[in-house]
Every structure is written in structure tokens, then in C-alpha cells.
Scaffold this motif. Structure first.
Motif, PDB file in Angstrom:
ATOM      1  N   TYR A 135      39.641  32.100  35.239  1.00  0.00           N
ATOM      2  CA  TYR A 135      39.618  33.171  36.244  1.00  0.00           C
ATOM      3  C   TYR A 135      39.641  32.642  37.687  1.00  0.00           C
ATOM      4  O   TYR A 135      40.340  33.202  38.534  1.00  0.00           O
ATOM      5  CB  TYR A 135      38.410  34.093  36.034  1.00  0.00           C
ATOM      6  N   PRO A 136      38.913  31.552  37.984  1.00  0.00           N
ATOM      7  CA  PRO A 136      38.940  31.094  39.385  1.00  0.00           C
ATOM      8  C   PRO A 136      40.323  30.614  39.836  1.00  0.00           C
ATOM      9  O   PRO A 136      40.591  30.548  41.031  1.00  0.00           O
ATOM     10  CB  PRO A 136      37.947  29.915  39.402  1.00  0.00           C
ATOM     11  N   ARG A 137      41.185  30.248  38.877  1.00  0.00           N
ATOM     12  CA  ARG A 137      42.519  29.739  39.232  1.00  0.00           C
ATOM     13  C   ARG A 137      43.631  30.745  38.936  1.00  0.00           C
ATOM     14  O   ARG A 137      44.803  30.421  39.072  1.00  0.00           O
ATOM     15  CB  ARG A 137      42.802  28.432  38.461  1.00  0.00           C
ATOM     16  N   GLU A 138      43.261  31.932  38.487  1.00  0.00           N
ATOM     17  CA  GLU A 138      44.276  32.929  38.112  1.00  0.00           C
ATOM     18  C   GLU A 138      44.919  33.504  39.384  1.00  0.00           C
ATOM     19  O   GLU A 138      44.215  33.997  40.272  1.00  0.00           O
ATOM     20  CB  GLU A 138      43.593  34.052  37.319  1.00  0.00           C
ATOM     21  N   PRO A 139      46.259  33.466  39.467  1.00  0.00           N
ATOM     22  CA  PRO A 139      46.901  34.055  40.642  1.00  0.00           C
ATOM     23  C   PRO A 139      46.526  35.540  40.775  1.00  0.00           C
ATOM     24  O   PRO A 139      46.337  36.225  39.775  1.00  0.00           O
ATOM     25  CB  PRO A 139      48.400  33.897  40.348  1.00  0.00           C
ATOM     26  N   GLU A 140      46.419  36.017  42.009  1.00  0.00           N
ATOM     27  CA  GLU A 140      46.001  37.399  42.297  1.00  0.00           C
ATOM     28  C   GLU A 140      46.866  38.412  41.528  1.00  0.00           C
ATOM     29  O   GLU A 140      46.361  39.396  40.984  1.00  0.00           O
ATOM     30  CB  GLU A 140      46.132  37.617  43.816  1.00  0.00           C
ATOM     31  N   SER A 141      48.175  38.154  41.460  1.00  0.00           N
ATOM     32  CA  SER A 141      49.075  39.104  40.776  1.00  0.00           C
ATOM     33  C   SER A 141      48.757  39.182  39.280  1.00  0.00           C
ATOM     34  O   SER A 141      48.786  40.264  38.679  1.00  0.00           O
ATOM     35  CB  SER A 141      50.535  38.696  40.983  1.00  0.00           C
ATOM     36  N   MET A 142      48.428  38.050  38.675  1.00  0.00           N
ATOM     37  CA  MET A 142      48.117  38.060  37.235  1.00  0.00           C
ATOM     38  C   MET A 142      46.791  38.772  36.989  1.00  0.00           C
ATOM     39  O   MET A 142      46.634  39.497  36.007  1.00  0.00           O
ATOM     40  CB  MET A 142      48.103  36.635  36.687  1.00  0.00           C
ATOM     41  N   LYS A 143      45.859  38.585  37.906  1.00  0.00           N
ATOM     42  CA  LYS A 143      44.566  39.291  37.788  1.00  0.00           C
ATOM     43  C   LYS A 143      44.810  40.808  37.862  1.00  0.00           C
ATOM     44  O   LYS A 143      44.276  41.574  37.056  1.00  0.00           O
ATOM     45  CB  LYS A 143      43.638  38.826  38.915  1.00  0.00           C
ATOM     46  N   GLU A 144      45.639  41.208  38.830  1.00  0.00           N
ATOM     47  CA  GLU A 144      45.913  42.644  38.989  1.00  0.00           C
ATOM     48  C   GLU A 144      46.579  43.201  37.726  1.00  0.00           C
ATOM     49  O   GLU A 144      46.197  44.258  37.223  1.00  0.00           O
ATOM     50  CB  GLU A 144      46.807  42.841  40.218  1.00  0.00           C
ATOM     51  N   LEU A 145      47.539  42.467  37.194  1.00  0.00           N
ATOM     52  CA  LEU A 145      48.231  42.932  35.981  1.00  0.00           C
ATOM     53  C   LEU A 145      47.273  42.960  34.788  1.00  0.00           C
ATOM     54  O   LEU A 145      47.306  43.885  33.963  1.00  0.00           O
ATOM     55  CB  LEU A 145      49.442  42.030  35.690  1.00  0.00           C
ATOM     56  N   ARG A 146      46.409  41.978  34.709  1.00  0.00           N
ATOM     57  CA  ARG A 146      45.428  41.954  33.609  1.00  0.00           C
ATOM     58  C   ARG A 146      44.508  43.176  33.697  1.00  0.00           C
ATOM     59  O   ARG A 146      44.207  43.818  32.688  1.00  0.00           O
ATOM     60  CB  ARG A 146      44.615  40.647  33.683  1.00  0.00           C
ATOM     61  N   GLU A 147      44.106  43.516  34.923  1.00  0.00           N
ATOM     62  CA  GLU A 147      43.189  44.657  35.071  1.00  0.00           C
ATOM     63  C   GLU A 147      43.885  45.995  34.817  1.00  0.00           C
ATOM     64  O   GLU A 147      43.306  46.900  34.213  1.00  0.00           O
ATOM     65  CB  GLU A 147      42.526  44.600  36.460  1.00  0.00           C
ATOM     66  N   VAL A 148      45.119  46.108  35.232  1.00  0.00           N
ATOM     67  CA  VAL A 148      45.883  47.341  34.954  1.00  0.00           C
ATOM     68  C   VAL A 148      46.094  47.482  33.442  1.00  0.00           C
ATOM     69  O   VAL A 148      45.911  48.551  32.862  1.00  0.00           O
ATOM     70  CB  VAL A 148      47.248  47.306  35.700  1.00  0.00           C
ATOM     71  N   THR A 149      46.443  46.366  32.799  1.00  0.00           N
ATOM     72  CA  THR A 149      46.708  46.390  31.351  1.00  0.00           C
ATOM     73  C   THR A 149      45.444  46.733  30.560  1.00  0.00           C
ATOM     74  O   THR A 149      45.511  47.414  29.533  1.00  0.00           O
ATOM     75  CB  THR A 149      47.269  45.024  30.897  1.00  0.00           C
ATOM     76  N   ALA A 150      44.291  46.287  31.061  1.00  0.00           N
ATOM     77  CA  ALA A 150      43.023  46.540  30.355  1.00  0.00           C
ATOM     78  C   ALA A 150      42.757  48.034  30.189  1.00  0.00           C
ATOM     79  O   ALA A 150      42.050  48.451  29.266  1.00  0.00           O
ATOM     80  CB  ALA A 150      41.879  45.865  31.100  1.00  0.00           C
ATOM     81  N   LYS A 151      43.364  48.856  31.061  1.00  0.00           N
ATOM     82  CA  LYS A 151      43.151  50.312  30.996  1.00  0.00           C
ATOM     83  C   LYS A 151      44.137  50.978  30.039  1.00  0.00           C
ATOM     84  O   LYS A 151      44.052  52.181  29.780  1.00  0.00           O
ATOM     85  CB  LYS A 151      43.312  50.930  32.390  1.00  0.00           C
ATOM     86  N   HIS A 152      45.123  50.212  29.545  1.00  0.00           N
ATOM     87  CA  HIS A 152      46.146  50.801  28.674  1.00  0.00           C
ATOM     88  C   HIS A 152      45.630  50.853  27.232  1.00  0.00           C
ATOM     89  O   HIS A 152      44.936  49.931  26.787  1.00  0.00           O
ATOM     90  CB  HIS A 152      47.429  49.943  28.765  1.00  0.00           C
ATOM     91  N   PRO A 153      45.979  51.926  26.498  1.00  0.00           N
ATOM     92  CA  PRO A 153      45.433  52.057  25.130  1.00  0.00           C
ATOM     93  C   PRO A 153      45.805  50.909  24.182  1.00  0.00           C
ATOM     94  O   PRO A 153      45.096  50.668  23.214  1.00  0.00           O
ATOM     95  CB  PRO A 153      46.014  53.387  24.632  1.00  0.00           C
TER      96      PRO A 153
END
Ligand code: SAM
Ligand code: CA
Length: 244
Positions: free
Chosen positions: A36-54
Motif C-alpha cells: 500500500y505505501p508504494r501503490e500508485p494513487e491511480s491504482m489505489k483509486e481503482l482498487r477503492e472504486v472496485t471494492a464497491k462493485h458487487p
């Protein structure tokens, strides 16, 4: 341990426990310390958006995303393919790793989910590397195999789609990946179900695909055209380097 006079292969515990999959706490430690400390901001954002998907269960894990990104840089990949995009986490980790003129042929039967991640991929400035095609992968692979210009043209291919077709994909991809190039088959540890007792309670889809994954693992281990390494990253990824 010999039981019937024949030497049995040593269990891995007997030669020192080398698996990282000892506990959830250790996995969480890896994520929090090194991923997580090295995850690019865009990948973090995509991971968080995806976490809300069924269907978020399908996404590539952050540690595997980090692994793919590093692997692609290590092998200097430029021309790549991905089969199974979903919202695009592994696709984004690939796109970020490739040089400006790198290419990813991205195949999925579902464009809607790709479009969830697309604005984030665009914002990250890497959408120009992606050629997304909606539809089943197999007919497109057949077309490419029929055209010699695609033979040996891919540096890296990531396969993360319908597990019952992996061997069908392998038959075709072996011609499309270059000699020295790598195919990565994902989920080859299939939730740990590969070693579950026959009567173990497994989710229906896990049980259905299990035999296909078992068959794939055996076939890859026996395929002299590739060198292989099955890594316990994510749900297991088997890397195959084409030798001839
Ligand atoms: N790599 C993705 C990620 O990082 O989020 C996850 C892919 S998900 C496990 C599997 C994907 O394969 C789904 O998006 C599904 O629509 C796609 N798929 C299933 N069957 C397919 C087929 N025959 N051809 C192409 N894509 C397929
Ligand atoms: Ca996967």
C-alpha cells in the motif's frame, strides 16, 4: 517418510516451511508494509472504486498488481495482451509499467466493467496504450493464430478469465508469445481448493472450475515448450517462459 518401502517425496514442512501463506495477519503485514505505501494513487483509486462493485471478488489483489508491474519492467515488456479485464486493476498496473509506446491488447466479454475503471486509467495518462476489444477471447485468438504477423509478437500475456478455457488459450498463446516471452496464468491455486478433500464444502463455482485448474497445472508442468514457476502470489500465478 517411507510407508511401503518406496521413498516418498518430503513434505515441505520437513524441509522448512517456506510458504508465505501462513496467516491472514502475515498477508496483511505484506500489504501494509510493502504494497500500500508504494501503490500508485491511480491504482489505489481503482482498487477503492472496485471494492464497491458487487463482483469485487474478481479483482487482482494489490500485491499481485505490484508484482505484475515489477515483472513487466524486469522483462522490458512492450507488446502485451490481457485476457480478462474486469474493472482494470491488472490492466492499469500493466499500462503503468510499459514504456510510452507500449501496447496492451485487452480482451473481455464485458465492456461495462472496463468502463468503471476507464476514467481512472485515462486520468493516469496511460489509456493510449490500451486496445480494448469486447467479446470472447478464443475466436480473436484463432484469427491471430491464422495471421503469421502475430506469431511470436507478444512479450507478455496475462490470462485471468474463464478457467475452463485456459488450456484452449494455451494452445494458441504459445504461438503468439515470443520465444523468451512470458505467459502468466492467474488463479492457479484456485482458492486452495486443489488440495481440498473430495467432500469439502466448496462454493459452486470453485468446485466447477477446480478440475480445469488441476488439469491446467498438470499440463503446464508437462509442457517442454515452456519453463514454469508457480508463485503463491494472490490466488497463485503460473509464469511460463516460452523456450522454443
Ligand atoms: N484481471 C482483472 C482485474 O485485475 O480486475 C480480473 C479479471 S476477472 C477475474 C475475469 C474476467 O474475465 C471478467 O471480467 C469476465 O468478463 C472475463 N471473461 C470471462 N469469460 C471470458 C471470455 N471467454 N473471453 C474474454 N473475457 C472473459
Ligand atoms: Ca485473477
Amino acid at each position: 517418510m517411507a510407508t511401503n518401502g518406496e521413498a516418498q517425496p518430503a513434505k515441505h514442512q520437513e524441509v522448512g516451511h517456506k510458504s508465505l501463506l501462513q496467516s491472514d495477519a502475515l498477508y496483511q503485514y505484506i500489504l501494509e508494509t510493502s504494497v500500500y505505501p508504494r501503490e500508485p494513487e491511480s491504482m489505489k483509486e481503482l482498487r477503492e472504486v472496485t471494492a464497491k462493485h458487487p463482483w469485487n471478488l474478481m479483482t487482482t489483489s494489490a500485491d499481485e498488481g505490484q508484482f505484475l508491474n515489477l515483472l513487466l519492467k524486469l522483462i522490458n515488456a512492450k507488446n502485451t495482451m490481457e485476457i480478462g479485464v474486469y474493472t482494470g486493476y491488472s490492466l492499469l498496473s500493466t499500462a503503468l509499467a510499459l514504456p510510452e509506446d507500449g501496447k496492451i491488447l485487452a480482451l473481455d466479454i464485458n465492456r461495462e466493467n472496463y468502463e468503471i475503471g476507464l476514467p481512472i486509467i485515462e486520468k493516469a495518462g496511460v489509456a493510449h496504450k490500451i486496445d480494448f476489444r469486447e467479446g470472447p477471447a478464443l475466436p480473436l485468438l484463432d484469427q491471430m493464430v491464422d495471421d503469421v504477423k502475430f506469431h511470436g509478437s507478444f512479450d507478455f500475456i496475462f490470462v485471468d478469465a474463464d478457467k475452463d478455457n485456459y488450456l484452449n488459450y494455451h494452445k494458441r498463446l504459445i504461438d503468439l508469445v515470443k520465444i523468451g516471452g512470458v505467459i502468466g496464468y492467474d488463479n492457479t491455486l484456485w482458492n486452495g481448493s486443489l488440495v481440498a478433500p473430495a467432500d469439502a464444502p466448496l462454493r459452486k463455482y470453485v468446485r466447477y472450475y477446480r478440475d480445469f485448474v488441476l488439469e491446467l497445472n498438470k499440463a503446464l508442468a508437462a509442457d517442454s515448450r515452456v519453463e514454469i514457476c508457480q508463485l503463491p502470489v494472490g490466488d497463485g500465478i503460473t509464469l511460463c517462459r516460452r523456450i522454443y
